[in-house]
Write an enzyme that holds these catalytic residues in place. Structure first.
Site, PDB file in Angstrom:
ATOM      1  N   LYS A 279      -1.413  -2.456   8.255  1.00 49.96           N
ATOM      2  CA  LYS A 279      -2.549  -1.994   9.046  1.00 49.96           C
ATOM      3  C   LYS A 279      -2.573  -2.683  10.408  1.00 49.96           C
ATOM      4  O   LYS A 279      -2.212  -3.847  10.534  1.00 49.96           O
ATOM      5  CB  LYS A 279      -3.857  -2.299   8.310  1.00 49.96           C
ATOM      6  CG  LYS A 279      -4.080  -1.452   7.065  1.00 49.96           C
ATOM      7  CD  LYS A 279      -5.433  -1.755   6.459  1.00 49.96           C
ATOM      8  CE  LYS A 279      -5.728  -0.861   5.263  1.00 49.96           C
ATOM      9  NZ  LYS A 279      -7.056  -1.153   4.674  1.00 49.96           N
TER      10      LYS A 279
ATOM     11  N   HIS B   4      -2.877   2.127  -5.730  1.00 54.24           N
ATOM     12  CA  HIS B   4      -3.725   0.945  -5.586  1.00 54.24           C
ATOM     13  C   HIS B   4      -3.885   0.188  -6.902  1.00 54.24           C
ATOM     14  O   HIS B   4      -4.076  -1.031  -6.900  1.00 54.24           O
ATOM     15  CB  HIS B   4      -5.088   1.333  -5.011  1.00 54.24           C
ATOM     16  CG  HIS B   4      -5.477   0.491  -3.834  1.00 54.24           C
ATOM     17  ND1 HIS B   4      -4.790   0.492  -2.635  1.00 54.24           N
ATOM     18  CD2 HIS B   4      -6.469  -0.422  -3.678  1.00 54.24           C
ATOM     19  CE1 HIS B   4      -5.345  -0.357  -1.797  1.00 54.24           C
ATOM     20  NE2 HIS B   4      -6.354  -0.931  -2.405  1.00 54.24           N
TER      21      HIS B   4
ATOM     22  N   HIS C 227      -3.507  -9.023   3.416  1.00 56.71           N
ATOM     23  CA  HIS C 227      -4.953  -9.095   3.624  1.00 56.71           C
ATOM     24  C   HIS C 227      -5.271  -9.956   4.849  1.00 56.71           C
ATOM     25  O   HIS C 227      -4.718 -11.051   4.986  1.00 56.71           O
ATOM     26  CB  HIS C 227      -5.654  -9.711   2.406  1.00 56.71           C
ATOM     27  CG  HIS C 227      -5.809  -8.766   1.269  1.00 56.71           C
ATOM     28  ND1 HIS C 227      -6.004  -9.186  -0.034  1.00 56.71           N
ATOM     29  CD2 HIS C 227      -5.808  -7.407   1.215  1.00 56.71           C
ATOM     30  CE1 HIS C 227      -6.112  -8.137  -0.820  1.00 56.71           C
ATOM     31  NE2 HIS C 227      -5.999  -7.055  -0.089  1.00 56.71           N
TER      32      HIS C 227
ATOM     33  N   ARG D 258       0.835  -1.190   0.000  1.00 56.61           N
ATOM     34  CA  ARG D 258       0.000   0.000   0.000  1.00 56.61           C
ATOM     35  C   ARG D 258       0.878   1.251   0.000  1.00 56.61           C
ATOM     36  O   ARG D 258       2.028   1.208   0.424  1.00 56.61           O
ATOM     37  CB  ARG D 258      -0.912   0.015   1.232  1.00 56.61           C
ATOM     38  CG  ARG D 258      -1.806  -1.219   1.370  1.00 56.61           C
ATOM     39  CD  ARG D 258      -2.579  -1.171   2.685  1.00 56.61           C
ATOM     40  NE  ARG D 258      -3.481  -2.321   2.841  1.00 56.61           N
ATOM     41  CZ  ARG D 258      -3.150  -3.450   3.461  1.00 56.61           C
ATOM     42  NH1 ARG D 258      -1.929  -3.586   3.990  1.00 56.61           N
ATOM     43  NH2 ARG D 258      -4.015  -4.442   3.573  1.00 56.61           N
TER      44      ARG D 258
ATOM     45  N   TYR E  48      -9.526 -10.927  -7.056  1.00 56.96           N
ATOM     46  CA  TYR E  48      -8.611 -10.982  -8.197  1.00 56.96           C
ATOM     47  C   TYR E  48      -8.794 -12.256  -9.021  1.00 56.96           C
ATOM     48  O   TYR E  48      -8.375 -12.301 -10.172  1.00 56.96           O
ATOM     49  CB  TYR E  48      -7.161 -10.878  -7.713  1.00 56.96           C
ATOM     50  CG  TYR E  48      -6.882  -9.570  -7.013  1.00 56.96           C
ATOM     51  CD1 TYR E  48      -6.793  -8.384  -7.734  1.00 56.96           C
ATOM     52  CD2 TYR E  48      -6.735  -9.517  -5.637  1.00 56.96           C
ATOM     53  CE1 TYR E  48      -6.556  -7.176  -7.096  1.00 56.96           C
ATOM     54  CE2 TYR E  48      -6.492  -8.314  -4.991  1.00 56.96           C
ATOM     55  CZ  TYR E  48      -6.413  -7.153  -5.720  1.00 56.96           C
ATOM     56  OH  TYR E  48      -6.188  -5.965  -5.080  1.00 56.96           O
TER      57      TYR E  48
ATOM     58  N   ARG F 132      -1.069  -2.016  -7.018  1.00 54.26           N
ATOM     59  CA  ARG F 132      -1.331  -3.135  -6.091  1.00 54.26           C
ATOM     60  C   ARG F 132      -2.223  -4.173  -6.771  1.00 54.26           C
ATOM     61  O   ARG F 132      -1.975  -5.378  -6.698  1.00 54.26           O
ATOM     62  CB  ARG F 132      -1.995  -2.589  -4.830  1.00 54.26           C
ATOM     63  CG  ARG F 132      -2.270  -3.600  -3.709  1.00 54.26           C
ATOM     64  CD  ARG F 132      -2.652  -2.816  -2.461  1.00 54.26           C
ATOM     65  NE  ARG F 132      -3.312  -3.617  -1.451  1.00 54.26           N
ATOM     66  CZ  ARG F 132      -2.682  -4.355  -0.530  1.00 54.26           C
ATOM     67  NH1 ARG F 132      -1.368  -4.430  -0.539  1.00 54.26           N
ATOM     68  NH2 ARG F 132      -3.365  -5.023   0.378  1.00 54.26           N
TER      69      ARG F 132
END
Length: 300
Positions: free
Chosen positions: A173, A246, A272, A149, A281, A249
């Protein structure tokens, strides 16, 4: 209104310190809550404690009658639900009026990505004899080569790069850390930048920073600046496409799966928390395979 701002300020501090949310995430939360606060003002309500489920239903009607997409409405309600949950937890409210509010079903959009030929054009844009060009090339190679990210990219320190095992420590995150492999192209671009361009940029500032990526003043690069850099690269190329961190990404994940990478491996590389976030995806790769089949099979 000052009491409302105090409550919002406390929540923003909670998101930043306890939840370790990115500045962009915090900005979205604040905009969503301030939008509701403006709605409250229109309804002559000056305290979050006075918000009722009836008012929430009225707000939902207003949102649905506006031009907001279902995804935006869902995000706003989710932000407000978290905010009121926080106020309830801190003892400032006795209830959460958004707890019963149902979220609209999100529209499923396939992630936009670039093809390999388009990526090759982007990699040919940056001037490698220029400090900023070396930096921009390193950013482009890193974002595409790792799928990280933009906030993760900006938080990388020089010491986070392990040149011996060819990997980089990513702080994701929720304070979660992960090691991501560095490919030969990314490693080469980063090495060129550190040994050349970065030293030149660092001289622009009296202070010394440990951040890998510096701006033209020798200070840590911001996420907004990275987006501007990518826009500049697109303008210099002959491509007529939209690009953002993004999108790179998405491109990383799509190309990995197209070449047969394991879904769970891609999940781990992307950071994730849930496999469902990565599974979007697979729809792209299925479309890719179908296109190949239709073009190649004699009885397609």
């Amino acid at each position: 209104m000052s009491n409302l701002r105090d409550n919002i300020g406390m929540f923003m501090e909670y998101l930043s310190i306890e939840k370790n949310c990115s500045p962009l995430t915090i900005e979205h939360y604040e905009k969503d809550i301030m939008h509701f606060a403006a709605f409250m003002k229109q309804q002559a309500i000056s305290d979050f404690a006075a918000v009722s489920y009836v008012l929430v239903r009225h707000y939902l009607v207003v949102l649905h009658e506006s031009s907001y997409s279902r995804n935006t409405v869902a995000r706003k309600i989710s932000s407000l639900r978290s905010f009121f949950k926080f106020l309830n937890r801190e003892g400032m409210l006795s209830h959460n009026p958004f707890a019963m509010a149902s979220l609209p079903k999100k529209g499923r959009q396939l992630p936009h990505f670039l093809y390999e030929e388009e990526m090759k054009q982007l990699f040919s844009v940056c001037r490698l004899d220029d400090p900023l060009g070396q930096r921009n090339q390193a950013i482009l190679e890193l974002l595409y080569g790792t799928g990280i990210r933009v906030a993760e990219c900006c938080s990388i320190l020089i010491k986070d790069i392990d040149f011996f095992v060819e990997s980089v420590l990513i702080k994701g995150k929720g304070r979660k850390e992960r090691f991501v492999p560095l490919g030969s192209f990314a490693l080469s671009a980063i090495t060129r930048y550190i040994e050349g361009g970065r030293n030149e940029l660092a001289k622009k500032s009296e202070k010394r920073f440990d951040s890998l990526f510096l701006n033209y003043r020798g200070e840590p690069l911001s996420a907004r600046s990275v987006r501007n850099i990518l826009n500049s690269i697109i303008e210099q190329s002959s491509l007529n496409v939209h690009i953002s961190p993004h999108v790179l990404r998405h491109t990383f994940a799509t190309h990995m799966l197209n070449e047969g990478a394991d879904l769970r491996a891609v999940q781990e590389l992307l950071g994730h928390a849930h496999l469902s976030s990565t599974q979007v995806y697979t729809h792209v790769t299925k479309d890719h395979l179908k296109k190949i089949y239709n073009n190649a099979h004699p009885r397609a």
